[in-house]
Design a protein around this motif. Structure first.
Motif, PDB file in Angstrom:
ATOM      1  N   VAL A   1      35.590  42.607  40.561  1.00  0.00           N
ATOM      2  CA  VAL A   1      36.297  41.941  39.462  1.00  0.00           C
ATOM      3  C   VAL A   1      37.242  42.933  38.780  1.00  0.00           C
ATOM      4  O   VAL A   1      38.408  42.624  38.526  1.00  0.00           O
ATOM      5  N   HIS A   2      36.750  44.132  38.486  1.00  0.00           N
ATOM      6  CA  HIS A   2      37.596  45.140  37.841  1.00  0.00           C
ATOM      7  C   HIS A   2      38.807  45.485  38.710  1.00  0.00           C
ATOM      8  O   HIS A   2      39.914  45.635  38.189  1.00  0.00           O
ATOM      9  N   ALA A   3      38.595  45.597  40.006  1.00  0.00           N
ATOM     10  CA  ALA A   3      39.710  45.904  40.913  1.00  0.00           C
ATOM     11  C   ALA A   3      40.723  44.757  40.925  1.00  0.00           C
ATOM     12  O   ALA A   3      41.941  44.991  40.884  1.00  0.00           O
ATOM     13  N   LEU A   4      40.249  43.526  40.972  1.00  0.00           N
ATOM     14  CA  LEU A   4      41.146  42.373  40.986  1.00  0.00           C
ATOM     15  C   LEU A   4      41.917  42.243  39.673  1.00  0.00           C
ATOM     16  O   LEU A   4      43.082  41.818  39.667  1.00  0.00           O
ATOM     17  N   LEU A   5      41.278  42.609  38.570  1.00  0.00           N
ATOM     18  CA  LEU A   5      41.941  42.499  37.274  1.00  0.00           C
ATOM     19  C   LEU A   5      43.131  43.448  37.140  1.00  0.00           C
ATOM     20  O   LEU A   5      43.986  43.242  36.284  1.00  0.00           O
ATOM     21  N   ARG A   6      43.212  44.445  37.989  1.00  0.00           N
ATOM     22  CA  ARG A   6      44.364  45.353  37.951  1.00  0.00           C
ATOM     23  C   ARG A   6      45.624  44.668  38.475  1.00  0.00           C
ATOM     24  O   ARG A   6      46.733  45.110  38.183  1.00  0.00           O
ATOM     25  N   ARG A   7      45.443  43.591  39.272  1.00  0.00           N
ATOM     26  CA  ARG A   7      46.594  42.921  39.899  1.00  0.00           C
ATOM     27  C   ARG A   7      46.732  41.442  39.526  1.00  0.00           C
ATOM     28  O   ARG A   7      47.747  40.835  39.842  1.00  0.00           O
ATOM     29  N   HIS A   8      45.691  40.857  38.903  1.00  0.00           N
ATOM     30  CA  HIS A   8      45.701  39.416  38.658  1.00  0.00           C
ATOM     31  C   HIS A   8      45.270  39.105  37.228  1.00  0.00           C
ATOM     32  O   HIS A   8      44.642  39.922  36.561  1.00  0.00           O
ATOM     33  N   THR A   9      45.545  37.882  36.811  1.00  0.00           N
ATOM     34  CA  THR A   9      45.126  37.429  35.485  1.00  0.00           C
ATOM     35  C   THR A   9      43.640  37.093  35.502  1.00  0.00           C
ATOM     36  O   THR A   9      43.030  36.926  36.566  1.00  0.00           O
ATOM     37  N   THR A  10      43.082  36.949  34.316  1.00  0.00           N
ATOM     38  CA  THR A  10      41.667  36.598  34.183  1.00  0.00           C
ATOM     39  C   THR A  10      41.376  35.264  34.865  1.00  0.00           C
ATOM     40  O   THR A  10      40.368  35.125  35.558  1.00  0.00           O
ATOM     41  N   THR A  11      42.237  34.293  34.683  1.00  0.00           N
ATOM     42  CA  THR A  11      42.043  32.981  35.306  1.00  0.00           C
ATOM     43  C   THR A  11      42.089  33.084  36.828  1.00  0.00           C
ATOM     44  O   THR A  11      41.252  32.498  37.525  1.00  0.00           O
ATOM     45  N   GLU A  12      43.037  33.838  37.364  1.00  0.00           N
ATOM     46  CA  GLU A  12      43.134  34.003  38.813  1.00  0.00           C
ATOM     47  C   GLU A  12      41.878  34.674  39.370  1.00  0.00           C
ATOM     48  O   GLU A  12      41.351  34.264  40.405  1.00  0.00           O
TER      49      GLU A  12
END
Length: 155
Positions: A100-111
């Protein structure tokens, strides 16, 4: 509704899990038999006591599960003892949170919520639970050398 596919121990790379944040019993196993074997053991037998045999036999079911070297190491360190193995959930929870932390670097919270099958609220909770293992060691007073400016000289 489709359920998320369960990840298995061979899909969790060593660099994806912070061993220092695992339960003490699992850290002990990692030191004794290595990460991959320890993760396979708790995935297979987690949540129930495990009596380690006093001698390593090639026919033992743990030899097949762990491999002969890791099984011999387990017997050498804990032969004759009964271990209380933690559930594999602790490994997977940490893996999912780091993802989740890695994804949050490139995407919004909803995404990220849609990508991980979490609720948006859960993604926010995970985002707010940032620790030193995610961002590196944090300074006690929140000093960030990259954004700090020096104070003007006083005459």
């Amino acid at each position: 509704m489709a359920r998320a596919r369960r990840l298995h121990s061979d899909q969790v790379a060593a660099d994806q899990v912070n061993v220092h944040r695992l339960p003490p019993q699992l850290r002990m196993l990692v030191r004794a038999i290595g990460e991959a074997a320890a993760f396979r053991l708790v995935e297979s037998r987690g949540g129930v006591p495990l009596t380690v045999p006093k001698r390593a036999h090639a026919e033992h079911h743990l030899a097949e599960l762990l491999g002969p070297v890791a099984f011999a190491q387990l017997v050498d360190g804990y032969g004759g003892l009964t271990l209380e193995l933690p559930k594999y959930d602790s490994v997977m929870r940490q893996f999912r949170h780091q993802r989740v932390h890695a994804l949050l670097r490139r995407h919004t919270t909803t995404e990220v919520a849609l990508m991980t099958n979490y609720t948006k609220r859960q993604v926010i909770n995970i985002k707010q639970s940032v620790g030193p293992e995610v961002l590196g060691q944090l300074d006690l007073f929140g000093f960030d050398p990259d954004t700090a400016r020096s104070a003007p000289d006083e005459a």
